[in-house]
Design a protein around this motif. Structure first.
Motif, PDB file in Angstrom:
ATOM      1  N   UNK A 130       5.663   2.662 -12.061  1.00 27.65           N
ATOM      2  CA  UNK A 130       6.124   1.599 -11.119  1.00 27.65           C
ATOM      3  C   UNK A 130       5.355   1.834  -9.764  1.00 27.65           C
ATOM      4  N   UNK A 131       5.360   0.762  -9.129  1.00 25.53           N
ATOM      5  CA  UNK A 131       4.675   0.603  -7.676  1.00 25.53           C
ATOM      6  C   UNK A 131       6.108   0.662  -6.612  1.00 25.53           C
ATOM      7  N   UNK A 132       6.123   1.427  -5.571  1.00 26.71           N
ATOM      8  CA  UNK A 132       7.270   1.505  -4.793  1.00 26.71           C
ATOM      9  C   UNK A 132       6.593   0.872  -3.554  1.00 26.71           C
ATOM     10  N   UNK A 133       7.363  -0.224  -3.081  1.00 26.71           N
ATOM     11  CA  UNK A 133       7.000  -0.785  -1.782  1.00 26.71           C
ATOM     12  C   UNK A 133       7.565   0.176  -0.752  1.00 26.71           C
ATOM     13  N   UNK A 134       6.733   0.459   0.460  1.00 25.53           N
ATOM     14  CA  UNK A 134       7.286   1.246   1.173  1.00 25.53           C
ATOM     15  C   UNK A 134       6.997   0.921   2.810  1.00 25.53           C
TER      16      UNK A 134
END
Length: 384
Positions: A130-134
């Motif tokens: 997954x790609x996590x928005x930060x």
């Protein structure tokens, strides 16, 4: 102000209990939503202020997002029906379990408070493909001019990444392929009533946004946190001046066409919507002090014991004008700090009188405890 009908209703209920004025809550939410919409601002409700589910439903229906500071708050936001795309997870100490569960929910964003946290989220996101928005929470070293126990934006506080660590933070972001940088985040404290403080914050936000852009980052989100206070001394002035609050940011933030401005308001939305209703158990008159002993204590309302917070206290059974005595208003808990107010002026008070402690909608019910094996605090609601 309580009506005679309200007080008659209270007399038939077992005390202590929190009484929520849902009409006032609705009016407050509407005022905030209208003022934010005028500038295209986005509001997330800070769930730590109060996660009573009836209130959460009203807040969700207003269209606000959810600002969470624990994994369980994220779960509750999802359960209540907040859009996952409007859920933000902040907090200085997110556990691996909390991060993993939030990744599974595909929440909008993690507000990250340390370089090591960036590494951890990147590793956990990679395992899930997954790609996590930060967003990077930055400590701007702006004095909120509020109680020292609820200040969060100074160098001495544990929150956020300090400015001198930003170069290392930027390097780490570039080394973490599972992270998508979306913006910067700030929160300088709570119960802020001097709006000039926010002008200082805007200056710092502008500086940090430019700092990231100069290093090749696209800053889509400017999250300026919350902290707007309420008037505890005059609870009848019930709805904060949201228009003046949002205008400060409209006037002093440098917002580009591709950027969104986000807020995390809690106390300002719910603080005035509730009162703690209690009954006088005993009156002790002494040479130096008169005490009113209530059936509510610090187990029901922690704020006065925790940081000497002020709440207006009224005798609801004797509302005639004129002050007859001064009392220390205390609870039944076996702690000397179990005190709601000292030298409180009110009518001569008797056993069985109903007492109202105002402005308890934020950090009231949610901080209640079972210390001394106390029962769960009760709750009652007005009709809309």
């Amino acid at each position: 102000m309580f009506s005679n009908k309200d007080i008659a209703q209270f007399a038939n209920l077992e005390t202590p209990f929190y009484y929520y004025d849902l009409s006032l809550l609705q009016d407050t939410l509407g005022a905030c939503a209208s003022a934010a919409k005028a500038y295209g601002f986005h509001v997330h409700y800070a769930m730590k202020a109060n996660f009573n589910e009836v209130l959460l439903q009203k807040i969700k229906e207003t269209g606000f997002g959810a600002d969470c500071v624990s994994g369980n708050e994220v779960k509750k936001a999802v359960e209540v029906g907040f859009s996952n795309a409007q859920i933000v997870f902040a907090g200085v100490g997110k556990s691996d379990r909390e991060i993993n569960e939030s990744l599974d929910q595909d929440i909008f964003c993690f507000n990250v408070e340390s370089i090591q946290e960036l590494e951890v989220i990147n590793e956990l996101a990679a395992k899930k493909n997954k790609t996590a928005k930060v967003a990077i929470r930055i400590n701007p070293n702006v004095d909120a001019h509020t109680h020292h126990n609820i200040t969060t934006g100074l160098d001495e506080n544990k929150f956020g990444i300090n400015s001198w660590d930003l170069p290392a933070c930027a390097d780490m972001l570039k080394q973490c392929p599972q992270l998508e940088f979306v913006g910067i985040h700030f929160h300088i404290g709570s119960q802020i009533t001097n709006l000039d403080v926010y002008k200082n914050l805007c200056v710092r936000v502008n500086e940090f946004a430019q700092w990231f852009e100069e290093r090749g980052f696209i800053v889509r989100i400017l999250n300026v946190g919350g902290g707007l206070g309420i008037n505890y001394h005059q609870p009848e002035a019930q709805i904060p001046d949201f228009e003046a609050y949002f205008k400060i940011f409209n006037d002093f933030l440098e917002v580009r066409s591709n950027q969104e401005v986000h807020f995390e308001l809690g106390r300002a939305l719910v603080g005035q919507s509730s009162s703690l209703i209690s009954k006088v158990l005993y009156v002790k008159n002494g040479k130096k002090k008169n005490f009113i002993i209530l059936d509510a204590g610090m187990t029901e309302l922690m704020r006065p014991a925790l940081y000497q917070a002020y709440h207006q206290i009224e005798n609801l059974s004797k509302r005639e004008k004129g002050i007859a005595a001064k009392y220390d208003v205390v609870g039944p808990i076996c702690e000397s700090t179990d005190c709601f107010g000292k030298e409180v002026e009110m009518q001569e008070t008797s056993r069985g009188d109903l007492i109202g402690i105002r402005s308890t909608g934020a950090y009231g019910e949610v901080m209640a405890s079972h210390y001394n094996l106390r029962e769960n605090v009760r709750v009652a609601y007005s009709e809309l």
